[in-house]
Design a protein around this motif. Structure first.
Motif, PDB file in Angstrom:
ATOM      1  N   LEU A  40      -2.625 -24.771  92.023  1.00  0.00           N
ATOM      2  CA  LEU A  40      -3.915 -24.663  90.198  1.00  0.00           C
ATOM      3  C   LEU A  40      -5.390 -24.427  91.040  1.00  0.00           C
ATOM      4  O   LEU A  40      -6.155 -25.522  90.719  1.00  0.00           O
ATOM      5  N   ARG A  41      -5.046 -24.071  92.223  1.00  0.00           N
ATOM      6  CA  ARG A  41      -6.518 -24.304  92.736  1.00  0.00           C
ATOM      7  C   ARG A  41      -7.955 -23.543  92.110  1.00  0.00           C
ATOM      8  O   ARG A  41      -7.377 -22.239  91.565  1.00  0.00           O
ATOM      9  N   LYS A  42      -9.339 -24.552  92.032  1.00  0.00           N
ATOM     10  CA  LYS A  42      -9.773 -23.890  91.037  1.00  0.00           C
ATOM     11  C   LYS A  42     -11.264 -23.592  92.035  1.00  0.00           C
ATOM     12  O   LYS A  42     -11.708 -24.216  93.665  1.00  0.00           O
ATOM     13  N   SER A  43     -11.861 -22.724  91.788  1.00  0.00           N
ATOM     14  CA  SER A  43     -13.063 -22.202  92.636  1.00  0.00           C
ATOM     15  C   SER A  43     -14.375 -22.376  91.784  1.00  0.00           C
ATOM     16  O   SER A  43     -14.029 -21.074  90.587  1.00  0.00           O
ATOM     17  N   PRO A  44     -15.331 -22.167  92.359  1.00  0.00           N
ATOM     18  CA  PRO A  44     -17.047 -21.805  91.638  1.00  0.00           C
ATOM     19  C   PRO A  44     -16.850 -20.178  90.795  1.00  0.00           C
ATOM     20  O   PRO A  44     -15.988 -19.149  91.647  1.00  0.00           O
ATOM     21  N   PHE A  45     -17.449 -19.661  89.719  1.00  0.00           N
ATOM     22  CA  PHE A  45     -16.858 -18.544  88.911  1.00  0.00           C
ATOM     23  C   PHE A  45     -18.269 -17.991  89.953  1.00  0.00           C
ATOM     24  O   PHE A  45     -19.229 -17.830  90.212  1.00  0.00           O
ATOM     25  N   SER A  46     -17.639 -16.260  90.224  1.00  0.00           N
ATOM     26  CA  SER A  46     -18.866 -15.184  90.577  1.00  0.00           C
ATOM     27  C   SER A  46     -17.829 -14.133  89.721  1.00  0.00           C
ATOM     28  O   SER A  46     -16.812 -13.827  89.684  1.00  0.00           O
TER      29      SER A  46
END
Length: 739
Positions: free
Chosen positions: A312-318
Motif C-alpha cells: 500500500l505504498r503512497k506517492s505524491p500526486f502527479s
C-alpha cells in the motif's frame, strides 16, 4: 541392502505414527526474490509494491513448537524479524512426512509401499551419524518425469530416515531439499531442513529458500487436552478475491511458501485433520532485522527503504498518475488497509471499439470506506462515452461487502451483452473486429435497476440471487469501420438469429427478471490454521442449482419464462501424473418458451484472439469460440448464438491433464513444463435435435506461456472439421472453482 529397503518400506507407517509428541525451539529463515520480471512490470512493482528485481525479501521467525503429529502443531511465536519487508508475518514450522506413500497428493515418496515400481535403490556405503550407523542409497526414478524424486537417502538399520537430500519437479516448480534428523527418544526426529524452490509464471521467474534449525534436543511432549478441532473457527470464504488480489507480485512470492505447505505438510494417509495453532509469547512480535545475516545477504540495494515490500505504498500526486487506473489512500494506515480509498478508473485501458457504438471509452470513480481489507462500503460512478453514437451513458452502484456477504444496488443506462454469464472481452472483440472483421460481441441497451446478493454460509454452502427491472432496446450496427479488409467479409448483424429464434431483433420492452443460484459441496474436507478453516477444494464436487424467471405483469414486464438448471462440477487427481475435471449441466424451460432471444440459454463466451480463460469452461468450436486460425471464411462468420435454446439441454465438458502421455516422450520433453491435454465435450439440444461433440488434444505450457489445442468437431455423429486454438498457459485448477 535390499533387505533394508524392504524393511524401510514395510515399517514406514509405524515410523510415521511415531513422528510426533515432542517440543523444540526452532529458528526459521525464509527469503524469496524475482530473478526476472517481464517488461513494463519492473517499474510498476518497484513503485507500487516495493519489489525490485534481484532483491531478496524475507524474514526470520523464532518459535517454540509443540508437535502432536507432523501436521498438528502449536506454535508459540517468540519474535519475527523482517528483511526488506515492512510487515513480516511469522513462518510456521513444518516437516514433510516421507514415510507416507505420497507427499501431499502429488509426489511419490521414496518410501512408498510400492516404491520399487517407481524407483531404483543403489547402495553406496555406510556412514556414522550421532554414534549410529547409517546406510546410504542413491534413489533414481524408474521413468523420467515430474513428481518423482532423485537423491541420496540415508537410512538407519531399522529403516528410519536419517538424511534425505533430493530434488523433484512438480507443477512447473523445481524443489531441492536437505532434511537431517537426530536420534532422540528412540526415534529420528527433525534437526535441520533446507528447501529451495525455483519457477515462473507468465514470463516472471523467481526463487524461494527456506531454512529451519532446531535449536536444542527435542523434548518429549504430550498433547494438551485442549488440542483438538477449534470450536469457534473462522473460514476464508472469499478465496477467489484473495487469490486474484491486485497485489500480484507479493502474492506470487508468498505462494512459493504456500506451495511448500500444500505439497509437503498435508498427510492424507494419516486420516488426521491438519491443524496449526498460533500464539505469541511476546506482544511485540514484529521486529525489524538490524544485524547483517549471511542468509539474507546478496543483491542489496542502496536504499533499503525503497526496496521494502509494502503493498500500500503512497506517492505524491502527479498528473501522469491519471493516465492509468490508480487507488489513492487516505486516513491512518492500518496493517493491510487504509480506512478511505478513491479508486480512479482510467479510460486508457478501458476503451474499445464495436460496430454498434464505434469507439467507446469508460471512466469512473469508486469511493470506499474500509473496516478491514475485504470489508467495505463503496459507491461507484462510471461513465461511458460512445463517440459513434455521440451518446453518454453510465451507472451508479452502492455496495457493501464482507468476506461472506456481498450486496449491491445499481441503477443506470448502459449496454449489456446478450450472454452476461460468459461475456466476450470488449478489448479482444475490438481486435477481432478491426483486424479480422469478426464482430463477435452482441449488445443491447439496458436502462435498469438491479439488486444483487451473495451470501456464503460456509465453504460448503452459498447462494447468489438478483432482482432486476430493465427497459431493453435493440441496437443495430452503425459503422463498418475496420483496419484490415480481412477476406473481404461483411460484418454480421448485431441481432443474432438461430433455428429457434428466426426474427431479426426485438421490440423495446420492459422486463422483471429474478435469479437464484444455490451451491453445495457435500464432501468438502478442511484443515485448520490458527482457528482459520481452509478447504481442500478438490475433495468434493460442487453441485449448483439455478432458477431464473421472467415475471410478466410485474412492473409492466412483458418477459415471461421459467428456467431451471442443475450442474455438477468436479476436479480430482487420478494419479500423481493425471488430473481431470468435468462439468455436467442439465436444464430446461418450464411452460412457455421465452419471447425474447436475450432470455434464451446461451453457451460459451470470452473468445479472445489469444484465449486466457479457464481450460474447462466451454466448447472450443461452438459459436463465438469459433476457430479463427484456419482462415476458413464460413467458420469465422458463424452465427455466434447458433446453439442458444429455449428448451431442454444437457451439456458435458471434460478435460484430462497428463504429465506424460504420447507426444512428450517422443519429442524428448519429459523434463519440460509442458503437459498434455485430452479434451472431450458434448451438448444435446432437444429443440434442434442436435448432438454436438468435440474431442481434442493439447499441449499446455509451450515456451512456458502458451497452450496449443487441436479440436475435431462432430454434428450428430458426422465429422465436421478440425480447428486449432492458441491460448495462454493456464495453471489454474480445473473444474471445481471456489465461488
Amino acid at each position: 541392502m535390499d533387505t533394508l529397503i524392504t524393511r524401510a518400506l514395510e515399517l514406514a507407517p509405524q515410523h510415521s505414527a511415531l513422528m510426533g509428541h515432542f517440543s523444540a525451539e526452532v529458528i526459521t529463515k525464509e527469503k524469496g526474490r524475482f530473478n526476472q520480471v517481464i517488461g513494463l512490470a519492473k517499474n510498476r512493482l518497484k513503485k507500487n509494491e516495493g519489489i525490485q528485481e534481484g532483491q531478496w525479501y524475507g524474514n526470520q521467525t523464532h518459535v517454540k513448537v509443540y508437535v502432536k503429529s507432523l501436521n498438528q502443531m502449536i506454535h508459540e511465536i517468540i519474535d519475527v524479524k523482517g528483511f526488506q519487508k515492512k510487515y513480516p508475518r511469522p513462518t510456521l514450522f513444518f516437516w514433510p512426512d516421507f514415510y507416507q506413500d505420497f507427499i501431499g497428493t502429488n509426489c511419490v515418496s521414496p518410501l512408498n509401499y510400492q516404491g520399487r515400481e517407481y524407483y531404483s535403490y543403489v547402495y553406496k556405503g555406510d556412514t556414522l551419524v550421532s554414534g549410529q550407523k547409517g546406510f546410504q542409497f542413491e534413489v533414481r526414478p524408474s521413468s523420467t518425469g515430474d513428481r518423482l524424486f532423485t537423491g541420496k537417502l540415508t537410512l538407519s538399520n531399522t529403516g528410519w530416515i536419517i538424511r534425505w537430500e533430493a530434488q523433484v519437479e512438480s507443477d512447473a516448480l523445481l524443489y531441492h531439499m536437505d532434511l537431517q534428523h537426530q536420534w532422540v527418544n528412540q526415534a529420528w526426529l527433525p534437526k535441520s531442513a533446507y528447501f529451495t524452490l525455483a519457477g515462473g509464471l507468465m514470463g516472471n521467474y523467481g526463487e524461494f529458500i527456506l531454512q529451519e534449525e532446531v535449536q536444542q534436543t527435542p523434548q518429549s511432549w504430550k498433547a494438551e487436552p485442549g488440542f483438538h478441532i477449534p470450536n469457534q473457527s473462522q473460514e476464508r470464504l472469499n478465496i477467489a478475491e484473495i487469490g486474484f488480489d491486485e497485489v500480484f507480485a507479493t502474492q506470487l512470492l508468498g505462494n512459493f511458501h504456500q506451495s511448500l505447505l500444500r505439497k509437503w505438510k498435508s498427510r492424507p494417509q494419516s486420516g488426521l485433520i491438519t491443524m496449526d495453532s498460533v500464539r505469541y509469547v511476546q506482544r511485540e512480535e514484529i521486529k525489524h532485522n538490524t544485524q547483517e545475516d549471511h542468509f539474507f545477504q546478496g543483491s542489496m540495494t542502496s536504499n533499503l527503504l525503497e526496496a521494502s515490500i509494502d503493498t500500500l505504498r503512497k506517492s505524491p500526486f502527479s498528473l501522469n498518475q491519471l493516465l492509468f487506473s490508480k487507488s489513492f489512500y487516505y486516513g491512518p494506515r492500518q496493517k493491510d488497509f487504509y480506512p478511505f480509498e478513491i479508486y480512479y478508473k482510467s479510460p486508457v485501458f478501458d476503451s474499445n471499439f464495436n460496430t454498434v457504438e464505434g469507439f467507446v471509452a469508460n471512466a469512473g470513480l469508486v469511493f470506499r470506506k474500509r473496516w478491514a481489507r475485504y470489508r467495505f462500503l463503496e459507491a461507484e460512478f462510471l461513465g461511458r462515452r460512445s463517440f459513434g453514437l455521440n451518446r453518454n451513458t453510465g451507472y451508479v452502484k452502492l455496495r457493501y461487502k464482507t468476506d461472506s456477504f456481498d450486496i449491491s444496488l445499481a441503477q443506470g443506462d448502459f449496454v449489456q451483452q446478450l450472454n452476461p454469464d460468459n461475456s466476450i472481452s470488449p478489448e479482444m472483440n475490438s481486435l477481432s473486429t478491426l483486424l479480422l472483421k469478426n464482430n463477435q460481441m452482441k449488445i443491447y441497451r439496458k436502462e435498469f435497476w438491479n439488486l444483487a446478493l451473495i451470501k456464503r454460509f460456509s465453504s460448503k454452502f452459498f447462494l447468489k440471487s438478483s432482482l432486476e427491472w430493465s427497459r431493453r432496446s435493440q441496437m443495430d450496427n452503425t459503422t463498418d469501420y475496420y483496419w484490415f479488409n480481412y477476406l473481404n467479409r461483411k460484418f454480421t448483424s448485431n441481432n443474432p438469429q438461430n433455428e429457434e429464434y428466426t426474427q431479426d431483433g426485438f421490440q423495446t420492452h420492459q422486463a422483471f427478471i429474478s435469479q437464484l443460484t444455490v451451491g453445495f459441496r457435500p464432501f468438502l474436507t478442511q484443515y485448520y490454521r490458527n482457528h482459520i478453516r481452509e478447504s481442500e477444494w478438490g475433495s468434493s464436487p460442487l453441485i449448483l442449482f439455478k432458477y431464473r424467471a421472467g415475471w410478466k405483469g410485474v412492473a409492466e414486464s412483458s418477459a415471461q419464462f421459467n428456467m431451471i438448471e442443475l450442474s455438477y462440477l468436479q476436479n480430482m487427481a487420478l494419479s500423481p501424473w493425471i488430473k481431470t475435471g468435468f462439468i455436467i449441466n442439465a436444464g430446461t424451460f418450464i411452460g412457455d418458451a421465452p419471447s425474447y432471444f436475450i432470455d434464451f440459454k446461451h453457451y460459451n463466451g470470452t473468445m479472445n484472439l489469444v484465449q486466457a480463460g479457464e481450460m474447462l469452461a466451454s466448447h472450443r468450436l461452438v459459436g463465438y469460440y469459433q476457430n479463427f486460425t484456419s482462415g476458413a471464411n464460413q467458420r469465422l462468420n458463424v452465427n455466434h448464438y447458433a446453439y442458444s435454446t429455449a428448451g431442454t439441454y444437457i451439456e458435458g465438458l471434460s478435460l484430462f491433464q497428463f504429465s506424460n502421455l504420447w507426444l512428450k516422450p517422443i519429442l524428448g520433453m519429459k523434463k519440460s513444463y509442458v503437459k498434455e491435454l485430452l479434451i472431450a465435450n458434448t451438448v444435446y439440444i432437444k429443440n434442434q435435435k442436435l448432438l454436438y461433440s468435440e474431442v481434442g488434444y493439447g499441449l499446455d505450457g509451450l515456451l512456458k506461456i502458451f497452450r496449443l489445442e487441436a479440436i475435431a468437431s462432430f454434428i450428430n455423429g458426422q465429422f465436421n472439421y478440425v480447428g486449432l486454438r492458441l491460448n495462454l498457459n493456464s495453471r489454474i485448477r480445473i473444474g471445481n472453482l471456489p465461488d
